[in-house]
Design an enzyme around this catalytic site. Sequence first.
Site, mmCIF file in Angstrom:
data_model
loop_
_atom_site.group_PDB
_atom_site.id
_atom_site.type_symbol
_atom_site.label_atom_id
_atom_site.label_comp_id
_atom_site.label_asym_id
_atom_site.label_seq_id
_atom_site.Cartn_x
_atom_site.Cartn_y
_atom_site.Cartn_z
ATOM 1 N N ASP A 51 0.722 32.083 -8.336
ATOM 2 C CA ASP A 51 0.149 31.462 -7.138
ATOM 3 C C ASP A 51 0.065 32.467 -6.000
ATOM 4 O OD1 ASP A 51 -0.521 29.064 -5.321
ATOM 5 O OD2 ASP A 51 1.220 29.965 -4.327
ATOM 6 N N TYR A 108 -0.885 35.168 2.774
ATOM 7 C CA TYR A 108 0.192 36.067 2.385
ATOM 8 C C TYR A 108 -0.220 37.526 2.594
ATOM 9 C CZ TYR A 108 1.760 31.826 -0.056
ATOM 10 O OH TYR A 108 2.132 30.540 -0.378
ATOM 11 N N LYS A 158 -5.395 29.471 -2.250
ATOM 12 C CA LYS A 158 -5.468 28.439 -1.225
ATOM 13 C C LYS A 158 -6.615 28.709 -0.247
ATOM 14 C CE LYS A 158 -0.467 27.954 -1.679
ATOM 15 N NZ LYS A 158 -0.131 29.253 -2.302
#
Length: 329
Positions: free
Chosen positions: A51, A56, A82
């Site tokens: 993931d 990030y 995401k």
Amino acid sequence: MKTRIINSSGSKITELGFGSAGAGNLFRPVSYEDITKAINKAHSLGIQYFDTAPHYGAGLAERRLGVALDEMLRADIFLSTKVGRVLHADKNSVKKDADCYVEASPFDREYDYTYDGIMRSFEDSLQRLGVSQVDMLLMHDIGELTHKEKHQHYLQQAIDGGFKAMAELREQGVARNIGLGVNEWQVCDQAMDYAQFDCFMVANCFTLLNNDITDYFTEKCTKNQVSLIAAAPFNSGILAKGSKGLGHYFYGEAPQDVIDKVIAIERVCEQFNVSLQAAAIQYALRYDCVKSILIGMTNKSRVAQNIAWYEEHIPEAFWLSLDGVISSR
């Protein structure tokens, strides 16, 4: 490693997943070499679920993960990323420190849950990852915990366009599953009134310390064929380090009432010779609607240790004794 099936789509996912926030230099810089070795180690030991997110490291984690996974068979990987933040280049910077990430990529993050924002974010992620599709796409950090008084504004953006964009991507087959990736299950409960989701990733709120999600929402998910991924089972660190280690709790210092609860859990662990970390990892897997536990990992030794905790035998009598200590009721 054991796998479970996401009910609505039939997708297969390993019970343990590799979280890549550390690959984006969360709190401290991590070398590309260490991250690559950790990813390879995880895959060699059976982890197939990886993931990531644009947030990030402002794209850094996606780029690193994409390169590392490029050597593996795509059919052997379950990949999620995401949407909800769009990245804008900062021409005045080479590396940036922002939002708990250090030496991150030179981009500014902008929340955008509109139809166009979701589509742009997804396309940018595909390019950073070097793939043409993902197994799961999650709307990131919608909710009051992140947005406070602006929550309703951003939720309305999602209702008016963002959810539609994600549904279209699923229909096109470029995102096999769609859902939310959040730190509060309550917004998932809200969102179910506006769209049909396959899976919710809930971080820090399906743990030994925070489990009111089991009061009724797990049952609701089961009834509606919605699967759950329990992320951050250590609550940011304290359930990995224990009461004496004083690790982070929700990314900050642990308050005394939390420390007292950890001490009570440790007493039960000592009674049954069960490690605190194994209990933390395996707790949510007792629920059929939970399909995977997602843990952040940054080096080979941590990968091996997490898998050992995941595989540790825990007797049913332990859970029966622990339930009274951790119950949210």
